[in-house]
Scaffold this motif. Sequence first.
Motif: not given
Length: 70
Positions: A15-42
């Motif tokens: 949600k924070g990424l979607a608001e920061h970039f003024a994009i949809s939650n789906e686009d923000a989720a994709y951006m998040l999935s392409e970052s190191p975040y999922p690996i770190l979170m796991e």
Amino acid sequence: MNELNVTKFTAQVTKGLAEHFAISNEDAAYMLSESPYPILMESEPKYVMQHGAKYWVGIIADKNEEGAEV
């Protein structure tokens, strides 16, 4: 780590990424999935969550804005 807490935290970052970039939650989720975040979170969810959602939005936003400027 409680999977519900991880899911809620990830939703906050998305949600924070979607608001920061003024994009949809789906686009923000994709951006998040392409970052190191999922690996770190796991591998280190406590480490990720101790910094807070705003921290991760800032890190991911900075990296994406740097990439856009090149």
